[in-house]
Scaffold this motif. Structure first.
Motif, PDB file in Angstrom:
ATOM      1  N   LYS A 125       0.844  -1.191   0.000  1.00 28.03           N
ATOM      2  CA  LYS A 125       0.000   0.000   0.000  1.00 28.03           C
ATOM      3  C   LYS A 125       0.880   1.241   0.000  1.00 28.03           C
ATOM      4  N   SER A 184       1.644   5.574  -0.033  1.00 27.83           N
ATOM      5  CA  SER A 184       1.262   6.743   0.771  1.00 27.83           C
ATOM      6  C   SER A 184       0.032   7.433   0.206  1.00 27.83           C
ATOM      7  N   ARG A 185      -0.377   7.063  -1.010  1.00 25.77           N
ATOM      8  CA  ARG A 185      -1.567   7.641  -1.646  1.00 25.77           C
ATOM      9  C   ARG A 185      -2.830   6.862  -1.271  1.00 25.77           C
ATOM     10  N   ASP A 186      -2.677   5.906  -0.357  1.00 21.89           N
ATOM     11  CA  ASP A 186      -3.793   5.066   0.071  1.00 21.89           C
ATOM     12  C   ASP A 186      -4.296   4.187  -1.078  1.00 21.89           C
ATOM     13  N   LYS A 187      -3.360   3.753  -1.931  1.00 23.88           N
ATOM     14  CA  LYS A 187      -3.668   2.852  -3.030  1.00 23.88           C
ATOM     15  C   LYS A 187      -2.678   1.690  -3.005  1.00 23.88           C
ATOM     16  N   LYS A 245      -7.026   1.426  -6.352  1.00 24.01           N
ATOM     17  CA  LYS A 245      -7.772   1.582  -5.097  1.00 24.01           C
ATOM     18  C   LYS A 245      -8.023   0.257  -4.396  1.00 24.01           C
ATOM     19  N   LYS A 301     -10.545  12.410   8.361  1.00 26.69           N
ATOM     20  CA  LYS A 301      -9.191  12.908   8.184  1.00 26.69           C
ATOM     21  C   LYS A 301      -9.217  14.273   7.499  1.00 26.69           C
ATOM     22  N   SER A 358      -0.173   6.559   9.994  1.00 26.30           N
ATOM     23  CA  SER A 358      -0.105   6.701   8.534  1.00 26.30           C
ATOM     24  C   SER A 358       0.670   7.966   8.229  1.00 26.30           C
ATOM     25  N   HIS A 390       2.167  11.117   5.555  1.00 27.04           N
ATOM     26  CA  HIS A 390       1.651  11.987   4.498  1.00 27.04           C
ATOM     27  C   HIS A 390       2.811  12.735   3.839  1.00 27.04           C
TER      28      HIS A 390
END
Length: 284
Positions: free
Chosen positions: A79, A81-84, A98, A188, A282, A284
């Motif tokens: 996974k 850092s783009r949440d993908k 995704k 978030k 997490s 960013h």
């Protein structure tokens, strides 16, 4: 991670790897591990954003060079850092998608030097071109460009922005104005980002940090259990980070109390260490 889950995790790792595997070689790929993936020509895989969502390369480590190991439906994936999820397409392109489906699954192989190869669902190896271009997976033969080193990220990394998730999945959030308190929400935003700053206390065995909010203030944990934001750093704004085997962390203040979230979402401190005092991170 309990013993049953950890045992299942180790079996899954071994199942997804080929060649001669030793227990120490599987450490990097436990579920939830945060890792850097480095090429043999000294670049790091990088999750690009905006229009391309490709996997590129970078000469330095930052938020976009972090990957989380994910175990799901007897598969191992990464996974971003783009949440993908890193995904190998039929064309050989490596993108971020995704959902975690079969094209997001990678088989792991190890060589005699402890370096790793990532084999896609289509039987092709992940490759990082020497010229620094985007990663591809379009060949079945092995060269140095298909070989990687993997490093686990331990604890918190200074100068990075993070979000802290409690055991119920809610997020720590820094309010603006009023009492400048820290609350817990299920949404978030930039107000849930905290900048990690390393604090030098001449102790080589322990890492101390401060957490700066989006409002340019510091999280403070005082002696009576109040968690708030203040403008300057003192002893109440310096914390020790406790790293757990589950990859979660706890944040401990100068008098030995832990950052905690109550059932009603109130953020406070306590001298007990339980699940309410453990947080997932997490970047960013």
């Amino acid at each position: 991670m309990d013993k049953i889950t950890e045992k299942h995790s180790e079996k899954l790792i071994k199942k997804s790897m080929t060649g001669k595997i030793l227990p120490k070689d599987t450490t990097q790929f436990k579920d939830g591990n945060l890792i850097f993936i480095k090429t043999l020509h000294n670049t790091y895989l990088r999750a690009k954003g905006f229009f391309s969502y490709a996997i590129g390369q970078s000469k330095t480590c930052g938020t976009n060079e972090l990957f989380t190991v994910v175990h799901q439906n007897n598969k191992i994936g990464f996974k971003t850092s783009r949440d993908k999820f890193m995904s190998a397409r039929k064309t050989g392109k490596i993108l971020q998608m995704k959902n975690f489906l079969s094209w997001e699954e990678f088989q792991l192989e190890i060589d005699i030097n402890g370096n790793f190869k990532f084999k896609s669902h289509h039987g092709k190896y992940l490759s990082a071109p020497v010229n620094g271009g985007n990663c591809i997976a379009n060949k079945t033969d092995l060269t140095s460009t298909q070989t990687f080193q993997v490093t686990i990220v331990q604890g918190l990394i200074p100068k990075f922005k993070i979000t802290l998730h409690n055991c119920y999945g809610d997020i720590l959030y820094a309010k603006k104005h009023g009492d400048w308190c820290i609350i817990c929400k299920n949404k978030k935003s930039k107000w849930s980002y905290f900048l990690i700053e390393k604090v030098d206390k001449n102790n080589k065995d322990t890492t101390y940090i401060s957490l700066k909010t989006h409002h340019n203030r510091y999280i403070s944990m005082n002696d009576i259990g109040v968690v708030e934001q203040v403008k300057t750093i003192g002893r109440n704004e310096i914390f020790e980070v406790i790293l757990h085997k589950s990859s979660k962390i706890s944040i401990k203040n100068s008098i030995g109390d832990y950052l905690s979230v109550k059932l009603d979402g109130t953020v406070c401190t306590t001298n007990d260490l339980g699940e309410n005092e453990k947080f997932s991170v997490s970047y960013h």
